[in-house]
Design a protein around this motif. Sequence first.
Motif, PDB file in Angstrom:
ATOM      1  N   LYS A   1     -11.367   0.473  -1.209  1.00 38.50           N
ATOM      2  CA  LYS A   1     -10.250   0.533  -2.163  1.00 38.50           C
ATOM      3  C   LYS A   1      -9.040  -0.220  -1.604  1.00 38.50           C
ATOM      4  N   SER A   2      -8.708   0.027  -0.353  1.00 41.32           N
ATOM      5  CA  SER A   2      -7.570  -0.646   0.275  1.00 41.32           C
ATOM      6  C   SER A   2      -7.827  -2.146   0.389  1.00 41.32           C
ATOM      7  N   TYR A   3      -9.044  -2.510   0.733  1.00 42.54           N
ATOM      8  CA  TYR A   3      -9.447  -3.917   0.822  1.00 42.54           C
ATOM      9  C   TYR A   3      -9.253  -4.597  -0.529  1.00 42.54           C
ATOM     10  N   ASN A   4      -9.729  -3.967  -1.588  1.00 41.18           N
ATOM     11  CA  ASN A   4      -9.614  -4.552  -2.926  1.00 41.18           C
ATOM     12  C   ASN A   4      -8.169  -4.680  -3.388  1.00 41.18           C
ATOM     13  N   GLN A   5      -7.306  -3.798  -2.937  1.00 44.45           N
ATOM     14  CA  GLN A   5      -5.897  -3.843  -3.312  1.00 44.45           C
ATOM     15  C   GLN A   5      -5.099  -4.818  -2.455  1.00 44.45           C
ATOM     16  N   SER A   6      -5.687  -5.346  -1.387  1.00 47.62           N
ATOM     17  CA  SER A   6      -4.966  -6.196  -0.446  1.00 47.62           C
ATOM     18  C   SER A   6      -5.504  -7.622  -0.406  1.00 47.62           C
ATOM     19  N   THR A   7      -6.084  -8.102  -1.474  1.00 47.30           N
ATOM     20  CA  THR A   7      -6.759  -9.399  -1.432  1.00 47.30           C
ATOM     21  C   THR A   7      -5.823 -10.576  -1.175  1.00 47.30           C
ATOM     22  N   ASN A   8      -4.521 -10.404  -1.337  1.00 45.93           N
ATOM     23  CA  ASN A   8      -3.595 -11.503  -1.072  1.00 45.93           C
ATOM     24  C   ASN A   8      -3.120 -11.536   0.379  1.00 45.93           C
ATOM     25  N   ASN A   9      -3.461 -10.538   1.154  1.00 48.26           N
ATOM     26  CA  ASN A   9      -3.025 -10.464   2.540  1.00 48.26           C
ATOM     27  C   ASN A   9      -4.248 -10.539   3.447  1.00 48.26           C
ATOM     28  N   ASN A  10      -4.491 -11.712   4.020  1.00 49.86           N
ATOM     29  CA  ASN A  10      -5.694 -11.939   4.825  1.00 49.86           C
ATOM     30  C   ASN A  10      -5.796 -11.001   6.021  1.00 49.86           C
ATOM     31  N   ALA A  11      -4.670 -10.676   6.640  1.00 52.00           N
ATOM     32  CA  ALA A  11      -4.708  -9.795   7.804  1.00 52.00           C
ATOM     33  C   ALA A  11      -5.161  -8.393   7.408  1.00 52.00           C
ATOM     34  N   LEU A  12      -4.671  -7.890   6.284  1.00 52.99           N
ATOM     35  CA  LEU A  12      -5.084  -6.559   5.832  1.00 52.99           C
ATOM     36  C   LEU A  12      -6.550  -6.554   5.399  1.00 52.99           C
ATOM     37  N   VAL A  13      -6.971  -7.604   4.730  1.00 54.20           N
ATOM     38  CA  VAL A  13      -8.367  -7.709   4.316  1.00 54.20           C
ATOM     39  C   VAL A  13      -9.271  -7.647   5.542  1.00 54.20           C
ATOM     40  N   ALA A  14      -8.926  -8.410   6.572  1.00 54.48           N
ATOM     41  CA  ALA A  14      -9.720  -8.409   7.803  1.00 54.48           C
ATOM     42  C   ALA A  14      -9.663  -7.047   8.495  1.00 54.48           C
ATOM     43  N   LEU A  15      -8.493  -6.431   8.501  1.00 53.84           N
ATOM     44  CA  LEU A  15      -8.336  -5.128   9.140  1.00 53.84           C
ATOM     45  C   LEU A  15      -9.211  -4.068   8.472  1.00 53.84           C
ATOM     46  N   TYR A  16      -9.201  -4.019   7.148  1.00 55.71           N
ATOM     47  CA  TYR A  16     -10.030  -3.036   6.436  1.00 55.71           C
ATOM     48  C   TYR A  16     -11.515  -3.312   6.637  1.00 55.71           C
ATOM     49  N   SER A  17     -11.884  -4.572   6.693  1.00 52.42           N
ATOM     50  CA  SER A  17     -13.283  -4.921   6.937  1.00 52.42           C
ATOM     51  C   SER A  17     -13.713  -4.502   8.337  1.00 52.42           C
ATOM     52  N   LYS A  18     -12.859  -4.793   9.313  1.00 58.72           N
ATOM     53  CA  LYS A  18     -13.167  -4.420  10.693  1.00 58.72           C
ATOM     54  C   LYS A  18     -13.244  -2.899  10.827  1.00 58.72           C
ATOM     55  N   PHE A  19     -12.296  -2.220  10.243  1.00 56.46           N
ATOM     56  CA  PHE A  19     -12.296  -0.759  10.277  1.00 56.46           C
ATOM     57  C   PHE A  19     -13.602  -0.202   9.721  1.00 56.46           C
ATOM     58  N   ALA A  20     -14.029  -0.706   8.558  1.00 55.60           N
ATOM     59  CA  ALA A  20     -15.234  -0.181   7.908  1.00 55.60           C
ATOM     60  C   ALA A  20     -16.461  -0.341   8.798  1.00 55.60           C
ATOM     61  N   ILE A  21     -16.627  -1.511   9.403  1.00 51.76           N
ATOM     62  CA  ILE A  21     -17.795  -1.745  10.255  1.00 51.76           C
ATOM     63  C   ILE A  21     -17.742  -0.865  11.503  1.00 51.76           C
ATOM     64  N   LEU A  22     -16.589  -0.814  12.160  1.00 50.15           N
ATOM     65  CA  LEU A  22     -16.485  -0.011  13.380  1.00 50.15           C
ATOM     66  C   LEU A  22     -16.609   1.480  13.090  1.00 50.15           C
ATOM     67  N   GLU A  23     -16.052   1.934  11.980  1.00 47.70           N
ATOM     68  CA  GLU A  23     -16.161   3.344  11.588  1.00 47.70           C
ATOM     69  C   GLU A  23     -17.626   3.701  11.304  1.00 47.70           C
ATOM     70  N   LEU A  24     -18.318   2.828  10.600  1.00 52.02           N
ATOM     71  CA  LEU A  24     -19.729   3.052  10.309  1.00 52.02           C
ATOM     72  C   LEU A  24     -20.547   3.116  11.599  1.00 52.02           C
ATOM     73  N   CYS A  25     -20.286   2.222  12.519  1.00 51.60           N
ATOM     74  CA  CYS A  25     -21.042   2.203  13.773  1.00 51.60           C
ATOM     75  C   CYS A  25     -20.789   3.462  14.597  1.00 51.60           C
ATOM     76  N   GLY A  26     -19.555   3.939  14.593  1.00 44.11           N
ATOM     77  CA  GLY A  26     -19.262   5.194  15.281  1.00 44.11           C
ATOM     78  C   GLY A  26     -20.033   6.350  14.666  1.00 44.11           C
TER      79      GLY A  26
END
Length: 167
Positions: free
Chosen positions: A16-41
């Motif tokens: 949801k946060s990723y979809n709402q932040s599509t104009n901010n590349n840093a936030l898009v990357a942050l939410y993507s990184k968070f999702a992968i690392l959270e899933l792996c944990g």
Amino acid sequence: MIAKSYIERSLKLALKSYNQSTNNNALVALYSKFAILELCGWIEISMDNIIIRLSKKMNKDKNTKELLEKVKRNSSFDYDSNFKPLVAHVIGMVNFEKVESRCDLGKLAKFEATLSILKKERNKLAHTDLKNISTPIPSPSIALAYFSDIYEGLIEMEKSFRYLKHI
């Protein structure tokens, strides 16, 4: 039982946060990184819990301390290098092979393949910052798809453990 709701909530929030932040590349990357690392944990915790529950069901009291140390030292979730040896430590390799043979081969193959993909992604993301990531990060929607494959694989393994006579 494998906990599902909290990780699903986290991944959906990241999406949801990723979809709402599509104009901010840093936030898009942050939410993507968070999702992968959270899933792996979550994967590591889920695998550890499966191993510990198996040990308790097997009443392997004399090996509990040794097993808990092995689980504690384990810091990854590769199927062949991490999960399989720890489970085999509890139930034996012959029984582990019986468990695998009872699994739906499609679910098991998808489970192993997704773990392999995620391990590479996790290693890449855990050892760099957002500024220096050179390849695209899978979006939270991809992490949710990975979650589904992993969850199905873990459930399949747990179902197959029940067929062992002494468990």
